[in-house]
Write a protein that holds these residues in place. Structure first.
Motif, PDB file in Angstrom:
ATOM      1  N   TRP A 196       0.693  -0.985  -0.026  1.00 17.57           N
ATOM      2  CA  TRP A 196      -0.134   0.207  -0.005  1.00 17.57           C
ATOM      3  C   TRP A 196       0.844   1.209   0.159  1.00 17.57           C
ATOM      4  N   MET A 210      -4.115  -0.377  -6.384  1.00 20.28           N
ATOM      5  CA  MET A 210      -3.299  -0.085  -5.209  1.00 20.28           C
ATOM      6  C   MET A 210      -2.292   1.110  -5.494  1.00 20.28           C
ATOM      7  N   VAL A 217      -8.782  -2.488   1.611  1.00 23.71           N
ATOM      8  CA  VAL A 217      -7.461  -2.294   2.324  1.00 23.71           C
ATOM      9  C   VAL A 217      -7.539  -3.476   3.466  1.00 23.71           C
TER      10      VAL A 217
END
Length: 357
Positions: free
Chosen positions: A140, A188, A225
Protein backbone atom coordinates in the motif's frame (compact mmCIF):
# COMPACT_ATOMS: atom_id res chain seq x y z
CA UNK A 1 19.36 -19.96 -61.59
CA UNK A 2 21.21 -22.65 -59.65
CA UNK A 3 21.96 -21.72 -56.04
CA UNK A 4 25.58 -22.03 -54.91
CA UNK A 5 26.32 -24.33 -52.04
CA UNK A 6 27.94 -22.60 -49.06
CA UNK A 7 31.67 -23.02 -48.83
CA UNK A 8 33.27 -24.73 -45.83
CA UNK A 9 34.54 -21.31 -44.65
CA UNK A 10 31.00 -19.89 -44.60
CA UNK A 11 29.67 -22.95 -42.78
CA UNK A 12 32.37 -22.63 -40.11
CA UNK A 13 31.59 -18.94 -39.60
CA UNK A 14 27.92 -19.77 -39.24
CA UNK A 15 28.61 -22.44 -36.65
CA UNK A 16 30.83 -20.08 -34.68
CA UNK A 17 28.05 -17.53 -34.68
CA UNK A 18 25.55 -20.07 -33.37
CA UNK A 19 27.92 -21.29 -30.69
CA UNK A 20 28.56 -17.76 -29.47
CA UNK A 21 24.83 -17.03 -29.34
CA UNK A 22 25.21 -14.07 -31.68
CA UNK A 23 23.49 -13.21 -34.93
CA UNK A 24 24.36 -10.76 -37.65
CA UNK A 25 21.11 -8.88 -37.00
CA UNK A 26 21.63 -8.18 -33.30
CA UNK A 27 24.84 -8.17 -31.27
CA UNK A 28 24.26 -8.99 -27.62
CA UNK A 29 25.01 -6.23 -25.13
CA UNK A 30 25.31 -6.32 -21.37
CA UNK A 31 22.77 -4.52 -19.18
CA UNK A 32 24.02 -1.77 -16.85
CA UNK A 33 25.93 -2.75 -13.71
CA UNK A 34 24.58 -1.26 -10.49
CA UNK A 35 26.59 -0.24 -7.42
CA UNK A 36 25.28 -0.40 -3.85
CA UNK A 37 24.20 2.88 -2.37
CA UNK A 38 21.46 5.01 -0.80
CA UNK A 39 20.67 2.25 1.67
CA UNK A 40 20.26 -0.45 -1.00
CA UNK A 41 22.40 -3.56 -1.40
CA UNK A 42 22.34 -5.22 -4.79
CA UNK A 43 21.53 -8.93 -4.42
CA UNK A 44 21.51 -9.75 -8.13
CA UNK A 45 22.75 -7.55 -10.95
CA UNK A 46 20.48 -6.59 -13.86
CA UNK A 47 19.62 -9.37 -16.29
CA UNK A 48 17.80 -8.90 -19.57
CA UNK A 49 14.30 -10.35 -19.57
CA UNK A 50 14.58 -11.43 -23.20
CA UNK A 51 16.66 -11.09 -26.34
CA UNK A 52 15.16 -7.70 -27.23
CA UNK A 53 17.37 -6.20 -24.50
CA UNK A 54 15.07 -3.36 -23.50
CA UNK A 55 13.91 -4.60 -20.10
CA UNK A 56 15.97 -5.96 -17.23
CA UNK A 57 15.30 -7.06 -13.65
CA UNK A 58 17.56 -6.80 -10.61
CA UNK A 59 17.03 -7.32 -6.89
CA UNK A 60 18.02 -5.33 -3.82
CA UNK A 61 17.77 -5.49 -0.04
CA UNK A 62 16.91 -2.62 2.29
CA UNK A 63 16.66 -2.17 6.05
CA UNK A 64 13.50 -0.14 5.45
CA UNK A 65 11.66 -3.35 4.44
CA UNK A 66 13.94 -6.17 5.61
CA UNK A 67 11.24 -8.84 5.15
CA UNK A 68 7.69 -8.87 3.79
CA UNK A 69 4.70 -11.11 3.15
CA UNK A 70 5.55 -13.04 0.01
CA UNK A 71 3.55 -14.38 -2.88
CA UNK A 72 4.56 -17.42 -4.91
CA UNK A 73 8.00 -17.00 -6.46
CA UNK A 74 9.12 -14.17 -4.15
CA UNK A 75 11.90 -14.28 -1.55
CA UNK A 76 11.16 -12.27 1.57
CA UNK A 77 13.50 -9.30 1.83
CA UNK A 78 14.60 -9.45 -1.81
CA UNK A 79 12.97 -6.69 -3.82
CA UNK A 80 12.73 -7.13 -7.57
CA UNK A 81 12.86 -3.95 -9.63
CA UNK A 82 12.09 -4.00 -13.36
CA UNK A 83 13.45 -1.34 -15.70
CA UNK A 84 12.56 -0.70 -19.34
CA UNK A 85 15.11 1.40 -21.23
CA UNK A 86 14.50 3.51 -24.33
CA UNK A 87 15.54 1.96 -27.60
CA UNK A 88 19.16 2.84 -28.33
CA UNK A 89 20.02 3.63 -24.70
CA UNK A 90 23.36 1.83 -24.96
CA UNK A 91 24.26 3.69 -28.16
CA UNK A 92 23.74 7.21 -26.81
CA UNK A 93 26.35 7.49 -24.09
CA UNK A 94 25.84 11.22 -23.46
CA UNK A 95 22.03 11.25 -23.51
CA UNK A 96 19.98 11.55 -20.33
CA UNK A 97 16.34 10.50 -20.10
CA UNK A 98 13.26 11.27 -17.98
CA UNK A 99 11.98 8.49 -15.72
CA UNK A 100 8.49 7.21 -15.07
CA UNK A 101 8.12 5.26 -11.83
CA UNK A 102 5.16 2.89 -12.14
CA UNK A 103 3.63 1.24 -9.07
CA UNK A 104 1.91 -2.11 -9.49
CA UNK A 105 -1.49 -3.03 -8.10
CA UNK A 106 -2.74 -5.59 -5.59
CA UNK A 107 -1.93 -8.44 -5.65
CA UNK A 108 0.72 -8.06 -8.30
CA UNK A 109 4.44 -7.72 -8.69
CA UNK A 110 6.61 -5.46 -10.85
CA UNK A 111 8.33 -8.07 -13.00
CA UNK A 112 5.42 -9.71 -14.82
CA UNK A 113 5.11 -10.33 -18.55
CA UNK A 114 2.04 -8.09 -18.63
CA UNK A 115 3.90 -5.18 -17.03
CA UNK A 116 6.83 -5.64 -19.38
CA UNK A 117 4.48 -5.53 -22.35
CA UNK A 118 2.72 -2.47 -20.91
CA UNK A 119 5.98 -0.55 -20.55
CA UNK A 120 7.58 -1.62 -23.83
CA UNK A 121 4.55 -1.16 -26.09
CA UNK A 122 3.74 2.29 -24.69
CA UNK A 123 7.32 3.56 -25.16
CA UNK A 124 8.21 2.39 -28.67
CA UNK A 125 10.29 5.23 -30.09
CA UNK A 126 9.85 7.24 -26.87
CA UNK A 127 12.92 8.54 -24.95
CA UNK A 128 11.67 7.46 -21.51
CA UNK A 129 12.96 5.11 -18.81
CA UNK A 130 10.31 3.17 -16.87
CA UNK A 131 11.09 1.82 -13.40
CA UNK A 132 8.76 -0.57 -11.56
CA UNK A 133 9.77 -1.29 -7.93
CA UNK A 134 8.43 -4.05 -5.71
CA UNK A 135 5.49 -2.91 -3.59
CA UNK A 136 4.54 -6.32 -2.20
CA UNK A 137 1.09 -7.78 -2.61
CA UNK A 138 -0.23 -5.52 0.12
CA UNK A 139 2.42 -2.86 0.77
CA UNK A 140 0.00 0.00 0.00
CA UNK A 141 2.92 2.35 -0.67
CA UNK A 142 3.11 3.77 2.83
CA UNK A 143 5.12 3.41 6.03
CA UNK A 144 3.03 1.03 8.11
CA UNK A 145 1.73 2.14 11.49
CA UNK A 146 1.91 -1.24 13.22
CA UNK A 147 4.19 -3.59 11.25
CA UNK A 148 4.31 -7.12 12.65
CA UNK A 149 7.41 -7.91 14.70
CA UNK A 150 8.05 -10.99 12.57
CA UNK A 151 8.61 -8.83 9.49
CA UNK A 152 10.18 -5.71 10.95
CA UNK A 153 9.69 -2.22 9.49
CA UNK A 154 7.44 -1.93 6.46
CA UNK A 155 8.59 1.51 5.33
CA UNK A 156 7.62 1.19 1.69
CA UNK A 157 7.39 4.96 1.15
CA UNK A 158 10.87 5.59 2.52
CA UNK A 159 12.25 2.66 0.50
CA UNK A 160 10.86 4.02 -2.78
CA UNK A 161 11.25 7.77 -2.38
CA UNK A 162 14.45 8.08 -0.36
CA UNK A 163 16.30 5.04 -1.67
CA UNK A 164 15.10 3.73 -5.03
CA UNK A 165 14.86 7.12 -6.75
CA UNK A 166 18.38 8.38 -5.89
CA UNK A 167 19.73 4.87 -6.49
CA UNK A 168 18.31 4.85 -10.03
CA UNK A 169 19.63 8.36 -10.65
CA UNK A 170 23.09 7.22 -9.53
CA UNK A 171 23.15 4.14 -11.78
CA UNK A 172 21.31 5.18 -14.95
CA UNK A 173 21.51 8.21 -17.22
CA UNK A 174 18.44 9.98 -15.91
CA UNK A 175 17.35 13.60 -15.81
CA UNK A 176 17.47 13.77 -11.99
CA UNK A 177 15.10 16.68 -11.51
CA UNK A 178 11.39 17.18 -10.89
CA UNK A 179 10.85 18.08 -14.55
CA UNK A 180 12.43 14.79 -15.59
CA UNK A 181 10.44 12.51 -13.30
CA UNK A 182 6.87 11.18 -13.17
CA UNK A 183 4.98 8.68 -11.06
CA UNK A 184 2.04 6.50 -12.01
CA UNK A 185 0.30 3.36 -10.85
CA UNK A 186 -2.66 1.04 -11.24
CA UNK A 187 -5.25 0.25 -8.54
CA UNK A 188 -3.28 0.05 -5.26
CA UNK A 189 -0.46 1.64 -7.27
CA UNK A 190 -2.73 4.51 -8.35
CA UNK A 191 -3.28 5.23 -4.67
CA UNK A 192 0.49 5.05 -4.18
CA UNK A 193 1.22 7.42 -7.05
CA UNK A 194 -1.07 10.16 -5.70
CA UNK A 195 0.07 9.47 -2.13
CA UNK A 196 3.74 9.85 -3.06
CA UNK A 197 3.16 12.90 -5.26
CA UNK A 198 1.26 14.66 -2.48
CA UNK A 199 3.88 13.83 0.15
CA UNK A 200 6.88 14.75 -2.01
CA UNK A 201 5.75 17.16 -4.75
CA UNK A 202 9.34 18.36 -5.21
CA UNK A 203 10.18 14.98 -6.76
CA UNK A 204 7.61 14.70 -9.55
CA UNK A 205 6.54 16.76 -12.52
CA UNK A 206 3.57 14.52 -13.37
CA UNK A 207 1.34 12.01 -11.59
CA UNK A 208 -1.04 9.46 -13.09
CA UNK A 209 -3.57 7.08 -11.56
CA UNK A 210 -5.03 4.18 -13.54
CA UNK A 211 -8.17 3.04 -11.69
CA UNK A 212 -6.60 3.96 -8.38
CA UNK A 213 -8.36 3.67 -5.03
CA UNK A 214 -7.94 7.32 -4.06
CA UNK A 215 -10.42 7.86 -1.22
CA UNK A 216 -9.57 6.27 2.13
CA UNK A 217 -12.62 7.94 3.67
CA UNK A 218 -14.74 5.59 1.57
CA UNK A 219 -15.87 2.64 3.66
CA UNK A 220 -15.68 0.45 0.56
CA UNK A 221 -12.05 1.41 0.04
CA UNK A 222 -11.30 0.69 3.69
CA UNK A 223 -12.85 -2.76 3.31
CA UNK A 224 -10.59 -3.36 0.29
CA UNK A 225 -7.45 -2.42 2.25
CA UNK A 226 -8.46 -4.40 5.34
CA UNK A 227 -9.41 -7.35 3.14
CA UNK A 228 -5.95 -7.34 1.59
CA UNK A 229 -4.40 -7.85 5.02
CA UNK A 230 -6.31 -11.10 5.46
CA UNK A 231 -5.92 -12.70 2.03
CA UNK A 232 -3.18 -15.28 1.76
CA UNK A 233 -3.11 -14.59 -1.97
CA UNK A 234 -1.79 -11.13 -1.14
CA UNK A 235 1.18 -12.63 0.67
CA UNK A 236 2.10 -14.94 3.54
CA UNK A 237 2.05 -14.33 6.45
CA UNK A 238 -1.17 -12.37 6.65
CA UNK A 239 -1.13 -9.34 8.96
CA UNK A 240 -3.38 -7.61 11.48
CA UNK A 241 -6.18 -5.44 10.11
CA UNK A 242 -4.67 -2.32 11.70
CA UNK A 243 -1.07 -3.00 10.57
CA UNK A 244 -1.01 -0.61 7.63
CA UNK A 245 -3.01 2.51 8.50
CA UNK A 246 -4.04 1.72 12.07
CA UNK A 247 -7.62 1.00 13.21
CA UNK A 248 -10.08 1.72 10.39
CA UNK A 249 -12.91 2.98 12.64
CA UNK A 250 -13.69 6.30 14.29
CA UNK A 251 -12.29 7.77 16.50
CA UNK A 252 -9.05 5.87 15.91
CA UNK A 253 -8.88 6.35 12.13
CA UNK A 254 -6.80 9.51 12.03
CA UNK A 255 -4.09 7.98 9.83
CA UNK A 256 -6.66 6.80 7.28
CA UNK A 257 -8.09 10.31 7.09
CA UNK A 258 -4.69 12.00 6.93
CA UNK A 259 -3.27 9.71 4.22
CA UNK A 260 -6.30 9.79 1.89
CA UNK A 261 -5.15 11.27 -1.44
CA UNK A 262 -8.58 12.46 -2.64
CA UNK A 263 -8.98 15.05 0.12
CA UNK A 264 -5.37 16.34 0.14
CA UNK A 265 -4.73 17.46 -3.43
CA UNK A 266 -3.22 20.85 -2.58
CA UNK A 267 0.43 19.76 -3.02
CA UNK A 268 -0.36 18.71 -6.62
CA UNK A 269 -0.70 22.35 -7.67
CA UNK A 270 1.81 23.05 -10.42
CA UNK A 271 2.19 19.33 -11.22
CA UNK A 272 0.65 17.52 -14.18
CA UNK A 273 -2.23 15.36 -12.95
CA UNK A 274 -4.08 12.60 -14.81
CA UNK A 275 -6.69 10.03 -13.77
CA UNK A 276 -8.14 7.18 -15.83
CA UNK A 277 -11.12 5.00 -14.94
CA UNK A 278 -13.92 2.93 -16.40
CA UNK A 279 -17.33 2.18 -14.91
CA UNK A 280 -17.11 -1.61 -14.95
CA UNK A 281 -19.28 -2.01 -18.01
CA UNK A 282 -21.78 -4.85 -17.81
CA UNK A 283 -21.77 -5.71 -14.11
CA UNK A 284 -23.08 -9.22 -14.83
CA UNK A 285 -19.91 -10.07 -16.78
CA UNK A 286 -16.71 -10.61 -14.75
CA UNK A 287 -18.67 -9.27 -11.81
CA UNK A 288 -15.80 -8.95 -9.34
CA UNK A 289 -13.60 -6.96 -11.75
CA UNK A 290 -16.60 -4.93 -12.89
CA UNK A 291 -17.54 -3.94 -9.33
CA UNK A 292 -13.92 -3.18 -8.40
CA UNK A 293 -13.63 -0.77 -11.31
CA UNK A 294 -17.01 0.79 -10.61
CA UNK A 295 -16.06 1.55 -7.01
CA UNK A 296 -12.58 2.75 -7.96
CA UNK A 297 -14.34 5.16 -10.31
CA UNK A 298 -16.28 6.54 -7.35
CA UNK A 299 -13.05 7.34 -5.49
CA UNK A 300 -11.63 9.02 -8.60
CA UNK A 301 -14.69 11.22 -8.87
CA UNK A 302 -14.15 12.35 -5.28
CA UNK A 303 -10.54 13.24 -6.10
CA UNK A 304 -11.66 15.06 -9.25
CA UNK A 305 -14.17 17.12 -7.26
CA UNK A 306 -11.44 18.20 -4.84
CA UNK A 307 -9.12 19.10 -7.71
CA UNK A 308 -11.88 21.20 -9.29
CA UNK A 309 -12.64 22.90 -5.96
CA UNK A 310 -8.94 23.72 -5.53
CA UNK A 311 -8.65 25.06 -9.07
CA UNK A 312 -5.93 22.56 -9.98
CA UNK A 313 -5.77 21.71 -13.71
CA UNK A 314 -5.97 18.01 -14.45
CA UNK A 315 -6.89 15.37 -17.00
CA UNK A 316 -9.79 13.09 -16.07
CA UNK A 317 -10.57 10.28 -18.50
CA UNK A 318 -13.73 8.34 -17.65
CA UNK A 319 -14.02 5.80 -20.46
CA UNK A 320 -17.16 4.11 -19.13
CA UNK A 321 -17.57 0.64 -20.60
CA UNK A 322 -14.42 1.11 -22.66
CA UNK A 323 -16.19 0.98 -26.01
CA UNK A 324 -14.63 4.20 -27.26
CA UNK A 325 -11.33 3.86 -25.44
CA UNK A 326 -9.58 0.77 -26.78
CA UNK A 327 -10.35 -2.41 -28.67
CA UNK A 328 -10.91 -5.20 -26.16
CA UNK A 329 -11.51 -2.80 -23.26
CA UNK A 330 -14.90 -3.37 -21.61
CA UNK A 331 -14.35 -1.15 -18.60
CA UNK A 332 -13.20 -3.86 -16.17
CA UNK A 333 -10.56 -3.53 -13.46
CA UNK A 334 -7.01 -4.60 -14.38
CA UNK A 335 -8.05 -5.23 -17.99
CA UNK A 336 -4.92 -5.07 -20.13
CA UNK A 337 -6.37 -3.28 -23.21
CA UNK A 338 -7.74 -0.57 -20.91
CA UNK A 339 -4.44 -0.22 -19.06
CA UNK A 340 -2.43 -0.06 -22.27
CA UNK A 341 -4.68 2.69 -23.60
CA UNK A 342 -4.27 4.52 -20.27
CA UNK A 343 -0.50 4.20 -20.47
CA UNK A 344 -0.31 5.23 -24.12
CA UNK A 345 -2.27 8.41 -23.35
CA UNK A 346 -0.27 9.13 -20.19
CA UNK A 347 3.09 8.69 -21.91
CA UNK A 348 1.92 11.20 -24.51
CA UNK A 349 1.24 13.69 -21.72
CA UNK A 350 4.69 13.06 -20.27
CA UNK A 351 6.41 13.70 -23.58
CA UNK A 352 4.48 16.97 -23.92
CA UNK A 353 5.52 18.15 -20.48
CA UNK A 354 8.67 16.51 -19.10
CA UNK A 355 12.21 17.47 -20.08
CA UNK A 356 13.51 14.91 -22.56
CA UNK A 357 16.02 14.51 -25.41
Amino acid sequence: MRRRRPTAFVVVLGLLGLLSGGTSAHAASAPPVFADGHGLTVVSQPKWVDADERTFVFTVRTAQVPAYSVMEGQVSGEHAIMVTLPEGYDQAAATRYPVQYHLHGHPDRPNTAANQRLFEESTVGVPLITVAPNGSGRGWYTNWVYPPAALGPQNWETFHLDQVIPFVDANLRTIPTRDGRAISGHSMGGFGAFHYAEHRPELFGYVGSFSGGLDLLSQEQRVAVVGSTQLSGSGVPTVAVDAIFGPPVWPFDGVWNRESPAQHVGPLRGMGVAMYTGDGGDLTVDTVLAVLENRARATNRVARDHLVAAGIPHTFVDYGDGGGWAEGCTGKHAQFPCLLADMNHFVGLLMDNLTHP
